[in-house]
Design a protein around this motif. Structure first.
Motif, PDB file in Angstrom:
ATOM      1  N   ARG A 191       0.849  -1.216   0.000  1.00 23.17           N
ATOM      2  CA  ARG A 191       0.000   0.000   0.000  1.00 23.17           C
ATOM      3  C   ARG A 191       0.874   1.253   0.000  1.00 23.17           C
ATOM      4  N   VAL A 235      -4.693   2.941  -1.674  1.00 17.77           N
ATOM      5  CA  VAL A 235      -5.378   1.656  -1.449  1.00 17.77           C
ATOM      6  C   VAL A 235      -5.797   1.608   0.021  1.00 17.77           C
ATOM      7  N   LEU A 295      -3.124  -5.837  -4.096  1.00 17.69           N
ATOM      8  CA  LEU A 295      -3.015  -4.384  -3.857  1.00 17.69           C
ATOM      9  C   LEU A 295      -2.529  -4.071  -2.435  1.00 17.69           C
TER      10      LEU A 295
END
Ligand code: SF4
Ligand code: SF4
Length: 359
Positions: free
Chosen positions: A46, A56, A107
């Motif tokens: 992140r 994110v 992610l």
């Protein structure tokens, strides 16, 4: 501190509290030893995305089931159409959910809250989630379907954390959820405690139950029953004629003060409170700021309380959704609300949300 840094700190706080909860628990410690480094790796991912201009959030909310075995009064999921409604698209399959979890994991998302309807009606999706050991999945359930097979699955996969909905004691819970529900959920808590598994409770705080659920006795009893996570959510009146259940300004103030003192008193219990925690984090966390919501049919919605999707995770990559103009405009709309002391900003501004959506 910006929102990324604040949420990162919040993620570390949750992990530290988990460490205290599982201090003398062999299976719990083994789970933490394997999961904590993976959560830290997610935080690094992140961080890297943030550097590249993509924010994110650490959380997602995934409503994996569009049906429920209960008919609670004032259910926002039924009012918003996520539960029992007619979607124009079919529910995501377990394989499609697996792709969603895979994308989120790539992610760097750390926590995916599984909700519904009743999420335990989708055993196929629960099993898919359990295999993602680098993320933690709090499962928001009414608890009635948590049988021995589910207990065994959750016991083996400690990244799956059951969060049982109650409304206070027996009288309050049965009045909203149905006769006998409180006793059945208490029985589930006993079995979770016997296995020394982390579990949580979720409490909707209303003008009617605030005195009961904010009393020390309520949280002390939960703690003694082995509960390690308490989520308080202020009631948002999505159903007509339930406005009297919303908290007054005094009620919200007293809820925030009580939650602060509870955190000091119960250091090995994770205590989350909404909207109190949102106020501390600079306001509405929807539309990808702190999380976003995926409906049973894949709609990427800002929040369960604002169930309006422009994109669907079936065809739009999550990174694109997070960077979308739709979510950016919703974040701006919510940020324009200076006072975030109570209620839901996007629910109050539904007309503006629909205008942004182009409806
Ligand atoms: S258990 Fe949850 S989803 Fe089901 S009716 Fe009650 S509040 Fe709604
Ligand atoms: S949309 Fe409402 S409930 Fe959702 S995060 Fe924003 S203020 Fe909170």
């Amino acid at each position: 501190m910006n929102i990324h840094a604040l949420l990162k700190e919040g993620t570390f706080d949750i992990m530290k509290t988990l460490g205290r909860f599982y201090l003398n628990n062999k299976r719990g410690l083994a789970f933490l030893a394997s999961t904590l480094p993976q959560i830290k790796a997610g935080i690094s991912r992140r961080d890297a995305h943030e550097q590249d201009g993509l924010h994110v959030p650490p959380f997602l909310i995934a409503s994996i089931a569009s049906q429920c075995n209960l008919f609670c009064s004032g259910c926002y999921a039924r009012c918003g159409g996520a539960c029992g409604g007619q979607s124009s698209r079919p529910d995501l399959t377990a394989d499609e959910w697996r792709s969603v979890f895979d994308e989120a994991s790539g992610l760097g998302v750390s926590f995916i809250l599984l909700a519904g309807g009743e999420p335990l009606l989708r055993r196929d999706v629960i099993e898919a989630a359990a295999s993602f050991t680098n993320m933690i999945f709090p499962v928001f359930t009414n608890g009635l379907l948590l049988d021995d097979e589910y207990l065994e699955l959750f016991d083996k996969h400690r990244n799956m954390v059951p969060v049982l909905s109650i409304e206070g004691g027996k009288a309050e819970t049965d009045a909203r959820r149905g006769e006998g529900v409180h006793d059945r959920v208490s029985g589930v808590m006993e079995r979770l405690m016997q296995r020394k598994m982390l579990f949580g409770v979720s409490v909707t705080v209303t003008a009617e139950n605030i005195e009961i659920v904010m009393a020390e006795k309520f949280t002390d009893d939960l703690s003694q029953k082995g509960c390690g996570l308490i989520v308080f959510t202020e009631y948002v009146p999505t159903e007509a004629d339930t406005e009297h259940l919303a908290l007054s300004a005094d009620g919200i103030g007293s809820m925030n003060t009580t939650v602060d003192s509870l955190r000091a008193r119960l250091p090995d219990t994770i205590i989350l409170s909404f909207p109190g925690d949102e106020a501390a984090l600079g306001g509405c966390l929807a539309s990808g700021r702190g999380f976003f919501h995926i409906s049973p049919s894949g709609g990427a919605e800002p929040c369960p309380f604002s169930p309006h999707a422009k994109h669907n995770v079936r065809e739009t990559p999550m990174a694109q959704i997070l960077k979308s103009r739709y979510f950016a405009e919703l974040r701006t709309l919510a940020a324009a609300e200076e006072d975030h002391s109570g209620g839901c900003v996007l629910f109050r501004k539904e007309k503006e949300v629909l205008a942004i959506l182009g409806v």
